[in-house]
Design an enzyme around this catalytic site. Structure first.
Site, PDB file in Angstrom:
ATOM      1  N   HIS A  71      67.036  78.755   1.205  1.00 22.25           N
ATOM      2  CA  HIS A  71      67.341  78.226   2.549  1.00 22.25           C
ATOM      3  C   HIS A  71      68.612  78.917   3.043  1.00 22.25           C
ATOM      4  O   HIS A  71      68.646  79.455   4.135  1.00 22.25           O
ATOM      5  CB  HIS A  71      67.509  76.696   2.487  1.00 22.25           C
ATOM      6  CG  HIS A  71      67.778  76.045   3.815  1.00 22.25           C
ATOM      7  ND1 HIS A  71      67.671  74.697   4.042  1.00 22.25           N
ATOM      8  CD2 HIS A  71      68.182  76.558   4.999  1.00 22.25           C
ATOM      9  CE1 HIS A  71      67.972  74.418   5.309  1.00 22.25           C
ATOM     10  NE2 HIS A  71      68.293  75.520   5.906  1.00 22.25           N
ATOM     11  N   GLU A 129      71.063  81.492   9.699  1.00 23.58           N
ATOM     12  CA  GLU A 129      71.850  81.257   8.471  1.00 23.58           C
ATOM     13  C   GLU A 129      73.110  82.118   8.464  1.00 23.58           C
ATOM     14  O   GLU A 129      74.186  81.658   8.066  1.00 23.58           O
ATOM     15  CB  GLU A 129      70.982  81.532   7.227  1.00 23.58           C
ATOM     16  CG  GLU A 129      69.848  80.525   7.040  1.00 23.58           C
ATOM     17  CD  GLU A 129      70.324  79.074   6.880  1.00 23.58           C
ATOM     18  OE1 GLU A 129      71.211  78.816   6.053  1.00 23.58           O
ATOM     19  OE2 GLU A 129      69.797  78.189   7.583  1.00 23.58           O
ATOM     20  N   HIS A 133      76.337  79.845   8.751  1.00 25.01           N
ATOM     21  CA  HIS A 133      76.989  79.701   7.439  1.00 25.01           C
ATOM     22  C   HIS A 133      77.687  80.988   6.991  1.00 25.01           C
ATOM     23  O   HIS A 133      78.801  80.947   6.477  1.00 25.01           O
ATOM     24  CB  HIS A 133      75.960  79.280   6.386  1.00 25.01           C
ATOM     25  CG  HIS A 133      75.302  77.970   6.690  1.00 25.01           C
ATOM     26  ND1 HIS A 133      75.938  76.758   6.522  1.00 25.01           N
ATOM     27  CD2 HIS A 133      74.068  77.669   7.165  1.00 25.01           C
ATOM     28  CE1 HIS A 133      75.117  75.764   6.875  1.00 25.01           C
ATOM     29  NE2 HIS A 133      73.977  76.302   7.265  1.00 25.01           N
TER      30      HIS A 133
HETATM   31  P1  5GP Z   1      70.084  67.994   7.089  1.00 25.98           P
HETATM   32  O1  5GP Z   1      70.698  67.127   8.114  1.00 25.98           O
HETATM   33  O2  5GP Z   1      68.647  68.295   7.315  1.00 25.98           O
HETATM   34  O3  5GP Z   1      70.429  67.622   5.665  1.00 25.98           O
HETATM   35  O4  5GP Z   1      70.813  69.404   7.271  1.00 25.98           O
HETATM   36  C1  5GP Z   1      70.704  70.120   8.470  1.00 25.98           C
HETATM   37  C2  5GP Z   1      71.517  71.367   8.341  1.00 25.98           C
HETATM   38  O5  5GP Z   1      72.907  71.033   8.178  1.00 25.98           O
HETATM   39  C3  5GP Z   1      71.204  72.243   7.137  1.00 25.98           C
HETATM   40  O6  5GP Z   1      70.104  73.043   7.333  1.00 25.98           O
HETATM   41  C4  5GP Z   1      72.483  73.029   7.015  1.00 25.98           C
HETATM   42  O7  5GP Z   1      72.556  74.050   7.979  1.00 25.98           O
HETATM   43  C5  5GP Z   1      73.506  71.963   7.318  1.00 25.98           C
HETATM   44  N1  5GP Z   1      73.894  71.261   6.069  1.00 25.98           N
HETATM   45  C6  5GP Z   1      73.369  70.113   5.536  1.00 25.98           C
HETATM   46  N2  5GP Z   1      74.010  69.798   4.375  1.00 25.98           N
HETATM   47  C7  5GP Z   1      74.936  70.767   4.187  1.00 25.98           C
HETATM   48  C8  5GP Z   1      75.902  70.990   3.180  1.00 25.98           C
HETATM   49  O8  5GP Z   1      76.051  70.233   2.202  1.00 25.98           O
HETATM   50  N3  5GP Z   1      76.670  72.103   3.317  1.00 25.98           N
HETATM   51  C9  5GP Z   1      76.556  72.948   4.379  1.00 25.98           C
HETATM   52  N4  5GP Z   1      77.371  74.008   4.427  1.00 25.98           N
HETATM   53  N5  5GP Z   1      75.658  72.752   5.353  1.00 25.98           N
HETATM   54  C10 5GP Z   1      74.853  71.695   5.258  1.00 25.98           C
HETATM   55  P1  5GP Z   2      69.510  74.143   9.793  1.00 27.42           P
HETATM   56  O1  5GP Z   2      68.829  72.884   9.430  1.00 27.42           O
HETATM   57  O2  5GP Z   2      69.657  75.175   8.703  1.00 27.42           O
HETATM   58  O3  5GP Z   2      70.713  74.011  10.635  1.00 27.42           O
HETATM   59  O4  5GP Z   2      68.479  74.775  10.800  1.00 27.42           O
HETATM   60  C1  5GP Z   2      67.382  75.459  10.345  1.00 27.42           C
HETATM   61  C2  5GP Z   2      66.694  75.957  11.584  1.00 27.42           C
HETATM   62  O5  5GP Z   2      65.884  77.025  11.188  1.00 27.42           O
HETATM   63  C3  5GP Z   2      65.815  74.920  12.228  1.00 27.42           C
HETATM   64  O6  5GP Z   2      65.791  75.176  13.623  1.00 27.42           O
HETATM   65  C4  5GP Z   2      64.444  75.221  11.632  1.00 27.42           C
HETATM   66  O7  5GP Z   2      63.379  74.905  12.512  1.00 27.42           O
HETATM   67  C5  5GP Z   2      64.525  76.714  11.452  1.00 27.42           C
HETATM   68  N1  5GP Z   2      63.811  77.227  10.303  1.00 27.42           N
HETATM   69  C6  5GP Z   2      63.027  78.306  10.331  1.00 27.42           C
HETATM   70  N2  5GP Z   2      62.528  78.522   9.099  1.00 27.42           N
HETATM   71  C7  5GP Z   2      63.031  77.570   8.301  1.00 27.42           C
HETATM   72  C8  5GP Z   2      62.882  77.304   6.927  1.00 27.42           C
HETATM   73  O8  5GP Z   2      62.181  77.985   6.176  1.00 27.42           O
HETATM   74  N3  5GP Z   2      63.564  76.232   6.447  1.00 27.42           N
HETATM   75  C9  5GP Z   2      64.363  75.461   7.228  1.00 27.42           C
HETATM   76  N4  5GP Z   2      65.010  74.426   6.658  1.00 27.42           N
HETATM   77  N5  5GP Z   2      64.517  75.687   8.537  1.00 27.42           N
HETATM   78  C10 5GP Z   2      63.857  76.734   9.067  1.00 27.42           C
END
Ligand code: 5GP
Ligand code: 5GP
Length: 259
Positions: A71, A129, A133
């Site tokens: 990811h 990403e 990040h």
């Molecule tokens: P979710 O809310 O689905 O857990 O996370 C959404 C997004 O927030 C992730 O795809 C990632 O980009 C960021 N995120 C969630 N948990 C973490 C974390 O522990 N560390 C970092 N650096 N980003 C995170």
């Molecule tokens: P994050 O949760 O990392 O901030 O956001 C991830 C973004 O990338 C979301 O908009 C999600 O729809 C898109 N995305 C595209 N491919 C992937 C994948 O393989 N995994 C995840 N977690 N998000 C993806």
């Protein structure tokens, strides 16, 4: 006061425009403490696939990924928070063109959606990403190429799918596995405690963490089993049934395939 703020913003924008494509988005974010390598389980993610497109690896039929895929490599703080979108560096796919084979295989997008970039545009999963990040991984990384190359190498060096496979935890739509057993298998292999994230009882992600010199370390919040985001005591590693109906079971890569 408001007009002073407007003027400051205008000056910042003009300065940014003349500074090439590297613009400080958020200078207030302090240097990160450690890295989390976040791995996603396609069997869980792909169950949300309702329609296919060429970039969605869930739709590759018999070539759809059956191992954890990347990811992202995320800079994190020890207090559980994390920085994001640290400076403006628009993603340029050509900078990582020599890594494409590995990225397509081990870091594919499992979605058809186009994620937003830090400055509001739409782009690729890799671009998202890097901008969200990767730009916060300074002073360890300053450029896309090293960020993506190091992430691929870390992933190949820490084969979580293989570790679980060796311990008997394989993709299944009927088995439930003890979360504690999965965590112990990873602890025994890498001598650190991972973070496990679930969607209901299905493992969604496993995160393994590293110091800035890439020596493994515990993830924050990994000490207390009950704190693992929403994972029950018994979890599943679902197989994925692609939209064309062909079930994907866990297949270990041969050494040749892994290279
Ligand atoms: P979710 O809310 O689905 O857990 O996370 C959404 C997004 O927030 C992730 O795809 C990632 O980009 C960021 N995120 C969630 N948990 C973490 C974390 O522990 N560390 C970092 N650096 N980003 C995170
Ligand atoms: P994050 O949760 O990392 O901030 O956001 C991830 C973004 O990338 C979301 O908009 C999600 O729809 C898109 N995305 C595209 N491919 C992937 C994948 O393989 N995994 C995840 N977690 N998000 C993806």
């Amino acid at each position: 006061m408001a007009s002073r703020l407007c003027l400051l913003l205008l000056v910042a924008c003009i300065a940014g425009a003349f500074a090439g494509d590297v613009i400080e988005l958020n200078r207030s974010q302090r240097e990160f403490d450690y890295f989390a390598l976040s791995l996603q389980w396609p069997g869980t993610y792909c169950r949300g696939t309702r329609h296919c497109c060429s970039k969605n690896a869930c739709c590759r039929g018999s070539d759809a990924p059956t191992q954890f895929t990347i990811h992202g490599l995320w800079p994190d703080y020890n207090d559980g928070s994390w920085p994001s979108c640290c400076y403006r560096s628009d993603f340029k796919e050509k900078e990582i063109s020599t890594l494409m084979d590995g990225l397509e295989k081990y870091w594919p997008s499992l979605s058809c959606g186009s994620p937003s970039s830090c400055n509001g545009g739409k782009g690729s999963f890799w671009g998202h990403e890097w901008e969200k990040h990767g730009t916060c991984s300074s002073p360890v990384f300053h450029d896309e190429y090293n960020y993506f190359l190091t992430t691929l190498n870390l992933y190949l060096k820490h084969n979580v799918t293989d570790v679980l496979y060796q311990a008997g935890y394989v993709a299944s739509n009927s088995e439930k596995y003890p979360l504690g057993g999965i965590v112990t298998a990873i602890q025994n292999a890498f001598h650190i405690t991972p973070e496990v994230v679930c969607k209901r009882d299905a493992i969604d992600e496993i995160r393994i963490c590293f110091y800035k010199d890439f020596k493994p370390r515990d993830c924050v919040g990994s000490q207390d089993l009950t704190s693992r985001k929403s994972c029950p005591k018994y979890v599943s590693l679902p197989e994925y049934t692609p939209l064309d109906g062909e079930a994907m079971v866990l297949k270990m890569p041969t050494e040749r395939e892994a290279l």
